[in-house]
Design a protein around this motif. Sequence first.
Motif, short mmCIF file in Angstrom:
data_model
loop_
_atom_site.label_atom_id
_atom_site.label_comp_id
_atom_site.label_asym_id
_atom_site.label_seq_id
_atom_site.Cartn_x
_atom_site.Cartn_y
_atom_site.Cartn_z
N ASP A 97 0.63 -1.66 -0.34
CA ASP A 97 -0.11 0.24 0.38
C ASP A 97 0.92 0.94 0.35
O ASP A 97 1.96 1.32 0.37
N ILE A 98 0.40 2.09 -0.26
CA ILE A 98 1.42 3.83 -0.96
C ILE A 98 0.51 4.89 0.26
O ILE A 98 -0.75 5.11 0.28
N VAL A 99 1.21 5.12 1.32
CA VAL A 99 0.58 5.87 2.51
C VAL A 99 1.28 6.75 2.16
O VAL A 99 2.56 7.52 1.97
N PHE A 100 0.08 7.62 2.25
CA PHE A 100 0.67 8.92 2.53
C PHE A 100 0.36 9.96 3.78
O PHE A 100 -0.65 9.54 4.84
N ILE A 101 1.17 11.13 3.95
CA ILE A 101 1.53 11.69 5.32
C ILE A 101 1.58 12.98 5.53
O ILE A 101 1.99 13.72 4.49
N ASP A 102 1.00 13.56 7.04
CA ASP A 102 0.78 14.92 6.64
C ASP A 102 1.40 15.08 8.45
O ASP A 102 0.60 14.42 9.30
N TRP A 103 2.79 15.98 7.93
CA TRP A 103 3.55 15.77 9.55
C TRP A 103 2.55 16.76 10.86
O TRP A 103 2.61 16.35 11.96
N ASN A 104 1.29 17.43 10.24
CA ASN A 104 0.85 18.44 10.97
C ASN A 104 -0.75 16.92 11.85
O ASN A 104 -1.59 17.91 12.43
N GLY A 105 -1.05 15.89 11.10
CA GLY A 105 -1.69 15.18 11.37
C GLY A 105 -2.97 15.68 10.99
O GLY A 105 -4.18 15.37 11.35
N SER A 106 -3.92 16.72 9.89
CA SER A 106 -5.10 17.50 9.76
C SER A 106 -5.86 16.06 8.95
O SER A 106 -7.29 16.52 8.83
N ASN A 107 -5.29 15.34 8.21
CA ASN A 107 -6.20 14.37 7.57
C ASN A 107 -6.50 14.57 6.37
O ASN A 107 -7.74 14.27 6.24
N SER A 108 -6.15 16.40 5.57
CA SER A 108 -6.81 16.44 4.66
C SER A 108 -5.64 16.37 3.23
O SER A 108 -4.42 16.02 3.69
N VAL A 109 -5.85 15.58 1.94
CA VAL A 109 -5.70 15.08 1.11
C VAL A 109 -4.46 16.52 0.90
O VAL A 109 -2.92 16.19 0.61
N GLY A 110 -4.89 17.41 0.84
CA GLY A 110 -4.75 18.85 0.30
C GLY A 110 -3.52 19.03 1.02
O GLY A 110 -2.69 20.14 0.77
N ALA A 111 -2.72 18.55 2.20
CA ALA A 111 -2.35 18.50 3.42
C ALA A 111 -1.23 18.16 2.95
O ALA A 111 0.15 17.92 3.63
N ILE A 112 -1.04 16.63 2.47
CA ILE A 112 0.05 15.85 2.35
C ILE A 112 1.77 15.98 1.83
O ILE A 112 1.29 16.99 0.83
N ASP A 113 2.44 15.44 3.06
CA ASP A 113 3.60 16.49 2.59
C ASP A 113 4.38 15.01 2.51
O ASP A 113 5.77 15.38 1.73
N HIS A 114 4.22 13.91 2.57
CA HIS A 114 5.24 12.72 1.85
C HIS A 114 4.41 11.66 2.12
O HIS A 114 3.46 11.64 2.20
N VAL A 115 5.02 10.70 1.81
CA VAL A 115 4.73 9.83 1.08
C VAL A 115 5.87 8.14 1.21
O VAL A 115 6.86 7.97 1.11
N GLY A 116 5.50 6.96 1.71
CA GLY A 116 6.31 5.73 1.24
C GLY A 116 5.46 4.50 1.55
O GLY A 116 4.46 4.24 0.75
N VAL A 117 5.98 3.64 1.35
CA VAL A 117 5.26 1.93 1.09
C VAL A 117 5.12 1.28 1.71
O VAL A 117 6.43 0.91 2.77
N VAL A 118 4.42 0.47 1.85
CA VAL A 118 3.95 -0.15 3.73
C VAL A 118 4.62 -1.43 3.68
O VAL A 118 4.23 -2.32 2.22
N GLU A 119 6.02 -2.02 3.62
CA GLU A 119 6.79 -2.67 4.02
C GLU A 119 5.54 -3.88 4.79
O GLU A 119 5.58 -4.82 4.55
N LYS A 120 5.54 -3.56 5.99
CA LYS A 120 5.24 -4.66 7.14
C LYS A 120 3.70 -3.84 7.64
O LYS A 120 4.06 -2.84 8.03
N ASN A 121 2.67 -4.39 7.82
CA ASN A 121 1.84 -3.78 9.06
C ASN A 121 2.05 -3.84 10.59
O ASN A 121 2.15 -5.66 11.00
N LEU A 122 2.25 -3.75 11.57
CA LEU A 122 3.05 -3.96 13.16
C LEU A 122 2.38 -3.80 13.95
O LEU A 122 2.07 -4.22 15.04
N GLY A 123 0.39 -3.74 13.50
CA GLY A 123 -0.87 -3.58 14.37
C GLY A 123 -0.97 -2.38 14.98
O GLY A 123 0.29 -1.41 14.90
N GLY A 124 -1.53 -2.25 15.99
CA GLY A 124 -1.78 -0.82 17.10
C GLY A 124 -1.96 -0.02 15.77
O GLY A 124 -2.14 0.89 17.00
N GLY A 125 -2.48 0.13 14.73
CA GLY A 125 -2.63 0.73 13.94
C GLY A 125 -1.41 1.33 13.45
O GLY A 125 -0.68 2.83 12.92
N ARG A 126 0.47 0.78 13.67
CA ARG A 126 1.10 1.61 12.70
C ARG A 126 1.96 0.47 11.61
O ARG A 126 1.19 -0.58 11.63
#
Length: 240
Positions: A97-126
Amino acid sequence: MAGVGDMLNEARNSLGLGEPNKIHRWYATRNGSAFAAGSTPWCDMAITYWAFHSGNHRAVCPQGDRAYTVWHAQDFQRLGRWHSGTDASVRAAKPGDIVFIDWNGSNSVGAIDHVGVVEKNLGGGRVQTIEGNTDNRCLRRVRAADVIVGYGRPAYSGASSDVVSAPSGSPLLRRGAGGDRVFQLQRALLKAGEKLPTFGADGDFGAETEAAVKSFQRKAGITADGIYGPQTAAKLAAAL
């Protein structure tokens, strides 16, 4: 056939990469000198690079090459392949999965700052990710729902399908192997009731995968050597 395992292996090949790097050079060659090293962030260029070189470009970049994270997230939204960054949703994230990040935690697509690819699901929302342009390098990171705006789920081919099947037993798969067939094998082993407690299905044939193959072989009444070949493939296909 390309799939999740190939995408992740391509990302792993970039771990430790600094600046300037091959990703900037490749992207600039395809898309113009404005993207030359040092002139723009390269986190999404890295996703595009890994997708192209692993044979997953159409799945991961459905609207073409991306260097701008907001547009990339919107591509997944338009295709109905977008998942929000709530804690419950992140718990359901999968490798690739391609995970998109906003360092300010806004949950707004327009505020996305960063992106990565999920390697593993660690559980607990991480999730554990592989990211370009994090501290100016390509590194593994752990990200939680508090900074994840959402993630796109590429329409990977091959083993990433929701249909679980045993991969071909030829050529042999053994410890040290990697890629799409290993990812498919791991999913099949999990479906057959074997355990991969630490890494899950990640496309790497390590100690836990070898142990799971041996466990399955013992139950199937065949030589438990930890090597996946035609006989083990036939038994696994029958078990599924």
